[in-house]
Motif scaffolding. Structure first.
Motif, PDB file in Angstrom:
ATOM      1  N   MET A 367      67.494 -51.185  51.413  1.00  0.00           N
ATOM      2  CA  MET A 367      67.398 -50.790  53.791  1.00  0.00           C
ATOM      3  C   MET A 367      68.203 -50.150  53.608  1.00  0.00           C
ATOM      4  O   MET A 367      68.576 -49.287  54.455  1.00  0.00           O
ATOM      5  CB  MET A 367      67.279 -52.205  53.871  1.00  0.00           C
ATOM      6  CG  MET A 367      65.581 -52.850  53.464  1.00  0.00           C
ATOM      7  SD  MET A 367      65.661 -54.018  55.104  1.00  0.00           S
ATOM      8  CE  MET A 367      64.900 -53.714  56.111  1.00  0.00           C
ATOM      9  N   ILE A 368      69.516 -50.450  53.678  1.00  0.00           N
ATOM     10  CA  ILE A 368      70.402 -49.489  53.473  1.00  0.00           C
ATOM     11  C   ILE A 368      70.408 -48.016  52.899  1.00  0.00           C
ATOM     12  O   ILE A 368      70.999 -47.008  53.700  1.00  0.00           O
ATOM     13  CB  ILE A 368      72.126 -50.292  53.241  1.00  0.00           C
ATOM     14  CG1 ILE A 368      72.267 -51.930  54.237  1.00  0.00           C
ATOM     15  CG2 ILE A 368      73.113 -49.373  53.636  1.00  0.00           C
ATOM     16  CD1 ILE A 368      73.540 -52.571  53.103  1.00  0.00           C
ATOM     17  N   LEU A 369      70.612 -48.535  51.704  1.00  0.00           N
ATOM     18  CA  LEU A 369      70.121 -47.061  50.998  1.00  0.00           C
ATOM     19  C   LEU A 369      69.619 -46.183  52.346  1.00  0.00           C
ATOM     20  O   LEU A 369      69.281 -44.654  52.346  1.00  0.00           O
ATOM     21  CB  LEU A 369      70.047 -46.692  49.680  1.00  0.00           C
ATOM     22  CG  LEU A 369      69.772 -46.085  48.419  1.00  0.00           C
ATOM     23  CD1 LEU A 369      70.901 -44.800  48.508  1.00  0.00           C
ATOM     24  CD2 LEU A 369      69.303 -45.969  46.769  1.00  0.00           C
ATOM     25  N   PHE A 370      68.193 -46.419  52.510  1.00  0.00           N
ATOM     26  CA  PHE A 370      67.212 -46.067  52.602  1.00  0.00           C
ATOM     27  C   PHE A 370      67.670 -45.750  54.094  1.00  0.00           C
ATOM     28  O   PHE A 370      66.691 -44.334  55.095  1.00  0.00           O
ATOM     29  CB  PHE A 370      65.584 -46.957  53.073  1.00  0.00           C
ATOM     30  CG  PHE A 370      65.856 -46.923  51.375  1.00  0.00           C
ATOM     31  CD1 PHE A 370      65.201 -46.016  50.798  1.00  0.00           C
ATOM     32  CD2 PHE A 370      64.444 -48.495  51.467  1.00  0.00           C
ATOM     33  CE1 PHE A 370      64.753 -46.397  49.342  1.00  0.00           C
ATOM     34  CE2 PHE A 370      63.807 -48.406  50.250  1.00  0.00           C
ATOM     35  CZ  PHE A 370      63.925 -47.757  49.020  1.00  0.00           C
ATOM     36  N   ILE A 371      68.003 -46.683  55.201  1.00  0.00           N
ATOM     37  CA  ILE A 371      68.587 -45.892  56.792  1.00  0.00           C
ATOM     38  C   ILE A 371      69.316 -44.511  56.407  1.00  0.00           C
ATOM     39  O   ILE A 371      69.262 -43.675  56.975  1.00  0.00           O
ATOM     40  CB  ILE A 371      69.344 -46.868  56.932  1.00  0.00           C
ATOM     41  CG1 ILE A 371      68.206 -47.872  56.987  1.00  0.00           C
ATOM     42  CG2 ILE A 371      70.333 -46.302  58.054  1.00  0.00           C
ATOM     43  CD1 ILE A 371      69.157 -49.202  58.088  1.00  0.00           C
ATOM     44  N   PHE A 372      70.439 -44.726  54.968  1.00  0.00           N
ATOM     45  CA  PHE A 372      71.019 -43.759  55.410  1.00  0.00           C
ATOM     46  C   PHE A 372      70.364 -41.862  54.389  1.00  0.00           C
ATOM     47  O   PHE A 372      70.755 -40.759  55.176  1.00  0.00           O
ATOM     48  CB  PHE A 372      71.880 -43.569  53.768  1.00  0.00           C
ATOM     49  CG  PHE A 372      73.567 -44.386  54.159  1.00  0.00           C
ATOM     50  CD1 PHE A 372      74.057 -43.973  54.736  1.00  0.00           C
ATOM     51  CD2 PHE A 372      73.745 -45.341  53.722  1.00  0.00           C
ATOM     52  CE1 PHE A 372      75.622 -44.040  55.419  1.00  0.00           C
ATOM     53  CE2 PHE A 372      74.998 -45.878  53.602  1.00  0.00           C
ATOM     54  CZ  PHE A 372      75.835 -45.093  55.267  1.00  0.00           C
ATOM     55  N   LEU A 373      69.140 -42.243  53.752  1.00  0.00           N
ATOM     56  CA  LEU A 373      68.359 -40.876  53.497  1.00  0.00           C
ATOM     57  C   LEU A 373      67.178 -40.906  54.425  1.00  0.00           C
ATOM     58  O   LEU A 373      67.447 -39.413  54.274  1.00  0.00           O
ATOM     59  CB  LEU A 373      67.851 -41.730  52.151  1.00  0.00           C
ATOM     60  CG  LEU A 373      68.648 -41.988  50.749  1.00  0.00           C
ATOM     61  CD1 LEU A 373      67.742 -42.593  49.789  1.00  0.00           C
ATOM     62  CD2 LEU A 373      69.307 -40.700  50.458  1.00  0.00           C
TER      63      LEU A 373
END
Length: 712
Positions: A367-373
């Motif tokens: 979820m943190i990666l997806f927020i960045f992307l």
């Protein structure tokens, strides 16, 4: 049902508008190729109207697959109305498509998006004057903020009910005379509102329209004389004449309806002078992606995952002074209370919860990666990455457009593979399909997180290195494949508009994050759950002393399967059966690899000293073999869903086997060289080391072998 086609240039906000109108959550990105086929949804405010989202296109000329898909739909299945979305910050470029849409004879409503950004620049668009010039309704909207979107849809519905209007003449006298002759000679039997568009395409010698109308050589020859007279008068070819005339009309329209305050550099231009700088662009990109992956996997994301592992799927956690038991503890108490059979209790706790829980524990990192992307995509930086890497790709004879499917593939390999349809060259498209899945997708992130955490103690550089390993594998594979006869050829040009930078809304970022995360969670609740049951059964039953029944894992059916293939991976440094069988289950779904480890190494259990049983995993690997294991599982053949997508895109069994075979062989050789050459630093040398050095030498020869690159 009323059908309204949503048509616009790439990056104009078309998919965002589609989501706002239908409530759908189609993937939104700031690069061409996100919508690679038409998508349909029902208008939220009026269930009698359907919205068809067509691929982003720049014109109705059949040069790219997107243009072919859009034009075929508009001609063969004409909608009741067209809602043409325009980027208000680039009015002149977007109106080129608008003039073509109006010629179709289908009612058109123009929706000008991002007008707020244009207003901030001080540029003003007079909507009434623009509507009068185009002879169609014009409305201002903000797809991102959902302002004016319903008004645009309502105008499109009303346009259906209004009387049909014939397309207006916008060209010079000589051109109009030639078009009128074409209509009179060949098109007089067709509906009058369609004649204008078809006449223009025949003037341009559009082969697909000629085939569609089934014109005879005599008919073509009849109009060819007039076309040549027009070309001689303008001293240009017919297609260039139409393009120049369109832009001449558009320039007049823009001058009469738009006031431009500042012709200097915009804020986006000033930012681009840094982030797309010839020397600074690549280091900035590397730094950005290092921060993204290091933060997601080994930073904040790691803390959240450790809480999931030890709390939600472990013994429990403390909340406001109260102890909340974990899911395994809760189920163990319930199952014990109802006197559940020991084997069933083990299946639920040690199989399902351990397998699925091992995968779901990594959701916070995802979820943190997806927020960045999502932020990088929405603000416009991802489009710059495609532009930056195009420079590198083209130096090696590769198409920069190949990087767009790779960017999309960071979420899931399937849409990334499908996005390769936007590549005109068949050879480049096939090569992109073969290499796209080298990039770490969301299903591979748990593997990266597990290995970096359990086997490397959370070292910060492991996760970013996995991302750049994928990029390097794609570039190197592309360079080598391009030098073979199968893929050799000209490099197709890569043209894309860079969208204006803007701050995305929190709602859109969270929605994008949740859509991707929910897709991952659904897979864990279906495919991974089923696989966990099968893996538990296979790891708990087998033959011992000639009797089939419950056995220790070392004597299970799964162990026999693992040992049968483990020898293949021994030269890679991980010849134990647990690693081998986990790799095999990962071919179904990459997350299965983590789930299999969770079952085999007792994810839901906790040792007497309070440490997690994941520590058992570390006893089966050295640091070097662990990285070799990571390399192989990142680069080898993708999951079954991605393999199915490759089969559909290749449409040929031989190409499918070649793709999967190449991916697996490439992964094996890279992991082999990593382990064997890495072992040299530990003082180990054997025949495998010699083979690894030979492979590296051959690889470098192919990589730097001279190639005559032809650029289209």
């Amino acid at each position: 049902m009323i059908k309204i086609a949503l048509v616009g240039n790439p990056n104009s906000g078309k998919t965002t508008l589609f989501n706002a109108l239908t409530g759908s959550n189609q993937y939104v990105g700031n690069w061409p190729g996100v919508t690679v086929e038409k998508k349909e949804g029902v208008l939220k405010a009026d269930k009698t109207a359907a919205i068809i989202d067509l691929p982003g296109i720049y014109s109705l000329s059949p040069y790219t697959l997107e243009e072919v898909v859009s034009r075929n739909y508009l001609l063969d299945e004409p909608p009741n109305a067209i809602l043409n979305i325009i980027d208000g910050t680039n009015l002149e470029r977007n109106l080129f498509l608008t003039t073509q849409l109006i010629e179709l004879g289908i009612p058109v409503v123009v929706a000008i998006n991002m007008l707020d950004i244009s207003d901030k620049r001080g540029d003003k668009i007079d909507l009434d004057k623009l509507a009068a010039a185009l002879k169609c309704k014009v409305v201002a909207i903000s797809a991102l903020k959902q302002i004016g979107v319903e008004d645009a849809a309502n105008l499109a519905i009303k346009a259906v009910e209004s009387p049909k209007k014939l397309p207006s003449t916008i060209f010079s006298g000589r051109t109009e005379h030639t078009l009128a002759h074409i209509e009179e000679a060949l098109l007089h039997d067709l509906p009058q509102e369609q004649q204008r568009f078809l006449a223009v395409k025949l003037f341009e010698r559009d082969t697909k329209i000629i085939e569609k109308l089934q014109l005879t050589p005599e008919q073509i020859a009849h109009i060819e004389a007039d076309i040549k007279i027009c070309e001689a008068e303008f001293d240009d070819d017919s297609e260039s004449i139409i393009t120049a005339e369109r832009y001449g009309f558009i320039e007049t329209v823009v001058k009469s309806s738009m006031t431009i305050k500042n012709t200097g550099l915009t804020i986006s231009d000033k930012i681009d002078r840094i982030v797309t700088h010839r020397w600074l662009a690549l280091p900035i990109f590397v730094a950005v992606m290092f921060i993204v992956y290091a933060t997601s996997v080994t930073g904040v994301g790691l803390l959240a995952t450790e809480w999931m592992e030890g709390g939600v799927f472990g013994d429990g956690w403390e909340l406001f002074g109260l102890w909340v038991p974990g899911i395994p503890v809760i189920f163990e108490d319930i199952l014990t209370a109802v006197n559940t059979a020991e084997w069933l209790q083990s299946l639920i706790i040690d199989g399902i919860i351990a397998g699925v829980g091992a995968v779901l524990a990594f959701v916070p990192q995802l979820m943190i990666l997806f927020i960045f992307l999502a932020f990088l995509e929405s603000c416009g930086y991802m489009a710059r990455i495609a532009f930056i890497l195009d420079r590198i790709f083209r130096k090696f004879g590769l198409s920069g457009k190949s990087f767009i499917p790779i960017l999309i593939g960071t979420g899931c390999g399937v849409p990334g593979i499908m996005a390769s349809r936007t590549i005109e060259s068949d050879k480049d498209r096939k090569m992109t399909v073969i290499t796209t899945t080298f990039i770490p997708c969301s299903a591979k992130l748990p593997i990266i997180a597990l290995i970096s955490g359990a086997l490397f103690g959370g070292i910060w550089w492991i996760a970013p290195s996995a991302y750049f390993l994928g990029i390097t594998a794609i570039i190197c594979s592309g360079v080598i494949l391009k030098k073979t006869k199968i893929f050799a050829g000209t490099v197709t040009p890569f043209i894309m508009e860079l969208p204006e930078y803007h701050l995305p809304t929190v709602e859109n970022i969270l929605r994008s994050m949740w859509e991707r995360a929910w897709s991952f969670i659904k897979k864990a609740g279906t495919i991974i759950l089923l696989a966990s049951v099968i893996i538990w059964l296979a790891s708990n039953f087998g033959w011992q002393d000639g009797i089939f029944g419950r056995v220790y894992a070392e004597y299970s059916l799964l162990s026999y399967v693992g040992r049968a293939v483990a020898w293949l991976f021994a030269p890679l440094g991980w010849g134990n059966w647990q690693a081998a069988v986990s790799t095999i289950t990962g071919l179904i779904a990459k997350e299965n690899l983590v789930g299999t480890f969770g079952i085999l190494f007792g994810f839901a259990e906790v040792a007497e000293d309070g440490t997690e049983i994941w520590a058992l995993l570390a006893t089966h690997f050295t640091a070097l073999s662990a990285y070799s294991f990571l390399v192989f599982n990142l680069l080898c053949a993708p999951c079954l869903a991605a393999v199915g997508a490759i089969r559909r895109e290749m449409n040929n069994p031989r190409w499918l086997f070649f793709a999967v075979g190449y991916q697996t062989a490439f992964a094996y050789l890279v992991a082999f060289c990593v382990y064997q050459i890495g072992s040299l630093f530990g003082g180990y040398f054997n025949i495998f080391t010699v083979l690894a050095l030979v492979f590296v030498a051959a690889f470098l020869f192919m990589l730097f072998k001279r190639q005559n690159v032809q650029v289209a």
